[in-house]
Design a protein around this motif. Structure first.
Motif, PDB file in Angstrom:
ATOM      1  N   ILE A 138     -21.898 -14.207  -2.637  1.00  0.00           N
ATOM      2  CA  ILE A 138     -20.977 -13.152  -2.255  1.00  0.00           C
ATOM      3  C   ILE A 138     -20.604 -12.374  -3.511  1.00  0.00           C
ATOM      4  O   ILE A 138     -20.253 -12.950  -4.540  1.00  0.00           O
ATOM      5  N   GLN A 139     -20.659 -11.053  -3.410  1.00  0.00           N
ATOM      6  CA  GLN A 139     -20.269 -10.191  -4.519  1.00  0.00           C
ATOM      7  C   GLN A 139     -18.746 -10.081  -4.526  1.00  0.00           C
ATOM      8  O   GLN A 139     -18.151  -9.210  -3.911  1.00  0.00           O
ATOM      9  N   VAL A 140     -18.106 -10.991  -5.236  1.00  0.00           N
ATOM     10  CA  VAL A 140     -16.650 -11.072  -5.241  1.00  0.00           C
ATOM     11  C   VAL A 140     -16.013  -9.819  -5.817  1.00  0.00           C
ATOM     12  O   VAL A 140     -14.921  -9.397  -5.397  1.00  0.00           O
ATOM     13  N   SER A 141     -16.671  -9.188  -6.757  1.00  0.00           N
ATOM     14  CA  SER A 141     -16.104  -8.011  -7.417  1.00  0.00           C
ATOM     15  C   SER A 141     -15.875  -6.861  -6.440  1.00  0.00           C
ATOM     16  O   SER A 141     -15.123  -5.929  -6.741  1.00  0.00           O
ATOM     17  N   GLU A 142     -16.510  -6.936  -5.258  1.00  0.00           N
ATOM     18  CA  GLU A 142     -16.350  -5.885  -4.250  1.00  0.00           C
ATOM     19  C   GLU A 142     -15.123  -6.112  -3.370  1.00  0.00           C
ATOM     20  O   GLU A 142     -14.767  -5.248  -2.564  1.00  0.00           O
ATOM     21  N   LEU A 143     -14.443  -7.259  -3.541  1.00  0.00           N
ATOM     22  CA  LEU A 143     -13.352  -7.626  -2.652  1.00  0.00           C
ATOM     23  C   LEU A 143     -12.003  -7.488  -3.337  1.00  0.00           C
ATOM     24  O   LEU A 143     -11.865  -7.748  -4.536  1.00  0.00           O
ATOM     25  N   SER A 144     -10.993  -7.130  -2.549  1.00  0.00           N
ATOM     26  CA  SER A 144      -9.621  -7.102  -3.044  1.00  0.00           C
ATOM     27  C   SER A 144      -9.083  -8.521  -3.150  1.00  0.00           C
ATOM     28  O   SER A 144      -9.605  -9.445  -2.514  1.00  0.00           O
ATOM     29  N   ASN A 145      -8.032  -8.705  -3.940  1.00  0.00           N
ATOM     30  CA  ASN A 145      -7.411 -10.022  -4.036  1.00  0.00           C
ATOM     31  C   ASN A 145      -6.802 -10.384  -2.687  1.00  0.00           C
ATOM     32  O   ASN A 145      -5.882  -9.712  -2.198  1.00  0.00           O
ATOM     33  N   ASP A 146      -7.312 -11.443  -2.084  1.00  0.00           N
ATOM     34  CA  ASP A 146      -6.866 -11.841  -0.747  1.00  0.00           C
ATOM     35  C   ASP A 146      -7.564 -13.146  -0.391  1.00  0.00           C
ATOM     36  O   ASP A 146      -8.437 -13.633  -1.124  1.00  0.00           O
ATOM     37  N   SER A 147      -7.188 -13.720   0.742  1.00  0.00           N
ATOM     38  CA  SER A 147      -7.910 -14.865   1.291  1.00  0.00           C
ATOM     39  C   SER A 147      -8.925 -14.356   2.303  1.00  0.00           C
ATOM     40  O   SER A 147      -8.626 -13.431   3.077  1.00  0.00           O
ATOM     41  N   TYR A 148     -10.098 -14.967   2.315  1.00  0.00           N
ATOM     42  CA  TYR A 148     -11.167 -14.550   3.207  1.00  0.00           C
ATOM     43  C   TYR A 148     -11.753 -15.761   3.926  1.00  0.00           C
ATOM     44  O   TYR A 148     -11.682 -16.896   3.425  1.00  0.00           O
ATOM     45  N   TYR A 149     -12.318 -15.499   5.088  1.00  0.00           N
ATOM     46  CA  TYR A 149     -13.040 -16.524   5.839  1.00  0.00           C
ATOM     47  C   TYR A 149     -14.512 -16.135   5.866  1.00  0.00           C
ATOM     48  O   TYR A 149     -14.867 -15.045   6.302  1.00  0.00           O
ATOM     49  N   ILE A 150     -15.362 -17.024   5.379  1.00  0.00           N
ATOM     50  CA  ILE A 150     -16.809 -16.821   5.425  1.00  0.00           C
ATOM     51  C   ILE A 150     -17.326 -17.625   6.614  1.00  0.00           C
ATOM     52  O   ILE A 150     -17.207 -18.852   6.638  1.00  0.00           O
ATOM     53  N   VAL A 151     -17.859 -16.933   7.615  1.00  0.00           N
ATOM     54  CA  VAL A 151     -18.246 -17.579   8.877  1.00  0.00           C
ATOM     55  C   VAL A 151     -19.769 -17.616   8.982  1.00  0.00           C
ATOM     56  O   VAL A 151     -20.434 -16.577   8.961  1.00  0.00           O
ATOM     57  N   PHE A 152     -20.306 -18.819   9.103  1.00  0.00           N
ATOM     58  CA  PHE A 152     -21.736 -19.023   9.313  1.00  0.00           C
ATOM     59  C   PHE A 152     -21.949 -19.253  10.803  1.00  0.00           C
ATOM     60  O   PHE A 152     -21.369 -20.178  11.383  1.00  0.00           O
ATOM     61  N   SER A 153     -22.760 -18.407  11.419  1.00  0.00           N
ATOM     62  CA  SER A 153     -22.953 -18.477  12.870  1.00  0.00           C
ATOM     63  C   SER A 153     -24.403 -18.748  13.231  1.00  0.00           C
ATOM     64  O   SER A 153     -25.323 -18.313  12.534  1.00  0.00           O
ATOM     65  N   LYS A 154     -24.584 -19.442  14.334  1.00  0.00           N
ATOM     66  CA  LYS A 154     -25.897 -19.689  14.930  1.00  0.00           C
ATOM     67  C   LYS A 154     -25.816 -19.254  16.374  1.00  0.00           C
ATOM     68  O   LYS A 154     -25.001 -19.774  17.138  1.00  0.00           O
ATOM     69  N   SER A 155     -26.647 -18.285  16.745  1.00  0.00           N
ATOM     70  CA  SER A 155     -26.624 -17.750  18.112  1.00  0.00           C
ATOM     71  C   SER A 155     -25.219 -17.347  18.529  1.00  0.00           C
ATOM     72  O   SER A 155     -24.752 -17.654  19.617  1.00  0.00           O
ATOM     73  N   LYS A 156     -24.540 -16.648  17.606  1.00  0.00           N
ATOM     74  CA  LYS A 156     -23.212 -16.081  17.826  1.00  0.00           C
ATOM     75  C   LYS A 156     -22.097 -17.114  17.887  1.00  0.00           C
ATOM     76  O   LYS A 156     -20.944 -16.776  18.157  1.00  0.00           O
ATOM     77  N   ARG A 157     -22.392 -18.390  17.610  1.00  0.00           N
ATOM     78  CA  ARG A 157     -21.359 -19.420  17.588  1.00  0.00           C
ATOM     79  C   ARG A 157     -21.087 -19.822  16.147  1.00  0.00           C
ATOM     80  O   ARG A 157     -22.012 -20.107  15.381  1.00  0.00           O
ATOM     81  N   ALA A 158     -19.820 -19.892  15.781  1.00  0.00           N
ATOM     82  CA  ALA A 158     -19.455 -20.296  14.436  1.00  0.00           C
ATOM     83  C   ALA A 158     -19.768 -21.779  14.235  1.00  0.00           C
ATOM     84  O   ALA A 158     -19.248 -22.628  14.961  1.00  0.00           O
ATOM     85  N   VAL A 159     -20.635 -22.081  13.282  1.00  0.00           N
ATOM     86  CA  VAL A 159     -20.992 -23.477  13.010  1.00  0.00           C
ATOM     87  C   VAL A 159     -20.310 -23.988  11.744  1.00  0.00           C
ATOM     88  O   VAL A 159     -20.205 -25.197  11.535  1.00  0.00           O
ATOM     89  N   LYS A 160     -19.837 -23.073  10.908  1.00  0.00           N
ATOM     90  CA  LYS A 160     -19.151 -23.472   9.687  1.00  0.00           C
ATOM     91  C   LYS A 160     -18.281 -22.307   9.218  1.00  0.00           C
ATOM     92  O   LYS A 160     -18.692 -21.157   9.271  1.00  0.00           O
TER      93      LYS A 160
END
Length: 355
Positions: free
Chosen positions: A326-348
């Motif tokens: 993830i290119q962190v330098s592109e993001l503002s200071n904040d909390s983020y959720y990185i969602v890994f999905s399989k067939s539109k379902r969040a797996v992680k």
């Protein structure tokens, strides 16, 4: 005494109902049409069969015990010479079940929704197909000018070799987007999982695997595909045998088995869900650094990565997420959720603090 039909809706709650699954399974001999209607369209009739033309045979869908699955299953029967399309059309025959306008709302796909369809079926070893069409599954629109043409169809077709075609028609033009040899499906129970995001900028995925050993037979994914026929009120699934009779010499009487029909809406992720699914270990990133890595997430486990901010709003991740980085330098200071999905379902879900 006949066991009551397995028909239930599973609800997942956060502060409101966020998902619903409807399952239709065979449950024993007798009352087959009534049992199907009770699940897919209570108090209405959604069974499309040629009983009117071939009344001496009786019902063209019944339930039989299957030794391989060790349970009752639905048996769809088509006769070449006696059957037609409900005494309305005589150049084809239809033995299908469906959802439609009178079905419950959660069984109809509407624009912006993501829906998962699952089912099992078994073709006989000597299954014969038309060179014109032999549909086993369709997704059709209601209300569109193109509603006569299914937006998705699984069509078995005679060829060298015979194939099962996945066909797509967002307007009045239909194309075959993928094909699998029909012999790979014959004589065995297979399970189909189909996930559709209904939108002009939609997505479509399908996987067919062997029930006996879980091996994958066929797979197709497209995250940039038109999955909404303009003007549609909703989309609906159909299953069964729907085949052309223009080349009767290519056909024979057929029996196709089906079971374990499932329709489930996949809701958008809420902030509560993101927090609930998030890994307890939070990533912390320095915004002065260019990237963070998440190599412990295997690419085989997901087919999409999405980014949400601390308010639970999905944000554009174009040019930010690249494979394991993830290119962190592109993001503002904040909390983020990185969602890994399989067939539109969040797996992680990983939570990341950029400071």
């Amino acid at each position: 005494m006949k066991i009551q039909l397995l028909s239930f809706i599973l609800f997942c709650f956060v502060t409101q109902i966020i998902a619903a699954q409807v399952i239709l399974n065979a449950n024993g001999e007798g009352n087959t049409y009534e049992d199907i209607n009770a699940v897919l369209a209570p108090n209405y009739d959604i069974v499309e069969v040629p009983d009117c033309a071939h009344s001496s045979f009786g019902r063209h869908i019944d339930e039989v015990f299957d030794k391989d699955l060790n349970t009752y299953v639905f048996r769809f029967v088509a006769h070449v010479n006696q059957d037609n399309d409900r005494c309305k059309k005589f150049d084809r025959q239809r033995i299908e079940i469906k959802t439609y306008g009178k079905s419950p709302k959660n069984l109809k796909g509407t624009e912006g929704e993501t829906v998962e369809y699952k089912w099992k079926f078994k073709l006989p070893n000597n299954f014969k197909v038309s060179k014109n069409f032999t549909h086993l599954h369709q997704i059709k629109s209601v209300g569109s000018a193109y509603s006569s043409l299914p937006i998705i169809s699984l069509t078995a077709r005679k060829g060298t070799p015979d194939g099962l075609e996945l066909r797509h028609a967002p307007t009045d033009s239909q194309n075959t987007v993928a094909t699998v040899e029909l012999d790979l499906l014959k004589g065995k129970w297979v399970e189909v999982t189909e996930v559709i995001h209904y939108s002009n900028n939609g997505s479509y995925s399908i996987e067919i695997k062997s029930v006996s050993n879980d091996s994958k037979i066929f797979e197709y994914n497209n995250d940039r595909i038109d999955m909404w026929q303009d003007g549609s009120d909703f989309m609906r699934p159909k299953w069964g045998i729907y085949r052309s009779l223009k080349r009767k010499e290519d056909l024979k009487d057929e029996v196709v088995l089906f079971n374990s029909f499932s329709i489930e809406e996949i809701p958008a992720l809420t902030l509560e869900e993101l927090e609930k699914k998030a890994d307890k270990k939070q990533l912390v990133a320095d915004s002065k650094k260019q990237i963070i890595n998440f190599k412990n997430s295997r690419a085989d486990d997901y087919d999409e990565v999405q980014l949400y901010n601390s308010s639970g709003k999905k944000i554009s991740s174009k040019n930010i997420i690249k494979k394991y980085k993830i290119q962190v330098s592109e993001l503002s200071n904040d909390s983020y959720y990185i969602v890994f999905s399989k067939s539109k379902r969040a797996v992680k879900v990983l939570k990341c603090l950029v400071e």
